[in-house]
Write a protein that holds these residues in place. Structure first.
Motif, mmCIF file in Angstrom:
data_model
loop_
_atom_site.group_PDB
_atom_site.id
_atom_site.type_symbol
_atom_site.label_atom_id
_atom_site.label_comp_id
_atom_site.label_asym_id
_atom_site.label_seq_id
_atom_site.Cartn_x
_atom_site.Cartn_y
_atom_site.Cartn_z
ATOM 1 N N TYR A 1 -0.694 11.906 7.336
ATOM 2 C CA TYR A 1 0.770 11.924 7.364
ATOM 3 C C TYR A 1 1.303 10.804 8.254
ATOM 4 O O TYR A 1 2.234 10.076 7.886
ATOM 5 N N PHE A 40 0.913 7.478 6.612
ATOM 6 C CA PHE A 40 1.937 7.284 5.584
ATOM 7 C C PHE A 40 3.244 6.845 6.225
ATOM 8 O O PHE A 40 3.926 5.937 5.729
ATOM 9 N N CYS A 41 3.639 7.492 7.313
ATOM 10 C CA CYS A 41 4.898 7.145 7.978
ATOM 11 C C CYS A 41 4.909 5.703 8.465
ATOM 12 O O CYS A 41 5.950 5.042 8.458
ATOM 13 N N HIS A 80 4.944 3.366 4.933
ATOM 14 C CA HIS A 80 5.994 3.516 3.929
ATOM 15 C C HIS A 80 7.308 3.925 4.585
ATOM 16 O O HIS A 80 7.316 4.602 5.611
ATOM 17 N N MET A 136 9.800 5.985 3.669
ATOM 18 C CA MET A 136 10.518 7.189 3.261
ATOM 19 C C MET A 136 11.052 7.998 4.443
ATOM 20 O O MET A 136 12.246 8.314 4.521
ATOM 21 N N TYR A 137 10.185 8.352 5.383
ATOM 22 C CA TYR A 137 10.633 9.211 6.478
ATOM 23 C C TYR A 137 11.522 8.467 7.458
ATOM 24 O O TYR A 137 12.435 9.058 8.043
ATOM 25 N N GLU A 176 4.380 4.356 -3.647
ATOM 26 C CA GLU A 176 4.704 5.148 -2.467
ATOM 27 C C GLU A 176 4.542 6.642 -2.760
ATOM 28 O O GLU A 176 4.015 7.391 -1.931
ATOM 29 N N LYS A 177 4.966 7.055 -3.941
ATOM 30 C CA LYS A 177 4.841 8.466 -4.314
ATOM 31 C C LYS A 177 3.371 8.877 -4.374
ATOM 32 O O LYS A 177 2.991 9.971 -3.932
ATOM 33 N N TRP A 188 2.103 9.403 -0.885
ATOM 34 C CA TRP A 188 2.618 10.657 -0.324
ATOM 35 C C TRP A 188 1.840 11.851 -0.875
ATOM 36 O O TRP A 188 1.459 12.756 -0.134
#
Length: 281
Positions: free
Chosen positions: A19, A22-23, A26, A28-29, A226-227, A230
């Protein structure tokens, strides 16, 4: 790497590391965190709570957008997530508190918090209890800003229809799982009923003594690559049911092969801003 048969939760190191990676890789968060932080009216904030803060993506946005004097408390119930976050987020204005969101009022000054921000997690809590706790800790006029995933809220931004060029990756995952493994969704997964609609949120907020000042459906734009990243995080991997982690990754790879990396994706969010009324004004 997670073991092939892993069933990982938020307090598992392998999941927390995936997690956090990923942050970092990418947006998103970071994007959703900044959307919330900007609506929290942080200009004069002295104390802000990042509720269900995980690895600190939202705390980082609050520190970036708030005043230099502001202190931030990131509260989460998963020690593994906080361990991952502490390694990269070392700002002295940030304190980490290991606690469930429902126990917020046990750890921060009652009536002394300027804003509470909760990104991508409110529907995973005992929402009524959390809202009551938020109402206790907010100062009069203080804001609670949070979002709810479109599927949980039963909302869709128009961009989901105008931007999308084919099936979602989740839909393709279900198709591949059905084709290769005989997968069928459970009745609860297939009913499509919203878990936390705006109507329900308004009622819960009112019961807690908080007033809605804004509610908006927003669109988070990304890519299929990106999806896929995730959905590679074990706790998010699908489909549901009796699959090993390795099987879920094989299904994900097969579904992703039916797309292209730069295919645009859109995720809908219901963003809610509530306030504790200032009865002295």
């Amino acid at each position: 790497m997670a073991p092939h048969d892993a069933v990982l939760g938020w307090d598992e190191d392998a999941n927390a590391e995936a997690y956090e990676a990923f942050c970092r890789a990418h947006p998103m968060y970071d994007t959703t965190s900044r959307t919330l932080a900007r609506r929290a009216h942080l200009g004069d904030a002295g104390l802000v709570v990042d509720l269900c803060g995980g690895v600190g993506a939202t705390a980082r946005a609050i520190l970036d957008l708030g005043p230099a004097r502001a202190r931030v408390i990131s509260m989460d119930s998963a020690a593994a997530m906080q361990r991952a976050g502490r390694r990269t987020l070392t700002d002295t204005r940030l304190a980490w508190i290991l606690s469930p969101a429902e126990q917020l009022a046990d750890h921060v000054p009652v009536g002394g918090v300027d804003a509470v921000v909760c990104n991508s997690a409110i529907w995973k809590t005992d929402t009524a209890t959390v809202l009551a706790a938020v109402a206790r800790v907010l100062r009069p006029g203080g804001r609670f800003v949070f979002n709810i995933g479109g599927g949980f809220a039963g909302v869709r931004h128009p961009d989901e229809q105008t931007v999308r060029t084919g099936p979602s990756l989740n839909a393709l995952i279900r198709q591949v799982a059905a084709r290769d493994y005989g997968y069928a969704p459970s009745p609860s997964a297939a009913d499509g009923a919203p878990k936390l609609s705006l109507q329900k949120v308004r009622a819960l907020l009112a019961s807690a003594g908080l007033a809605v000042v804004d509610a908006e459906v927003t669109a988070q734009h990304g890519t299929m690559a990106e999806k896929k990243a995730w959905l590679s995080i074990p706790v998010f991997a699908g489909p549901e049911g009796d699959f090993t982690h390795a099987e879920r990754m094989r299904i994900l790879d097969a579904a992703y092969a039916l797309t292209t990396p730069q295919t645009p994706t859109v995720t809908s969010w219901l963003v809610v801003v509530a306030e504790r009324p200032d009865t002295t004004a």
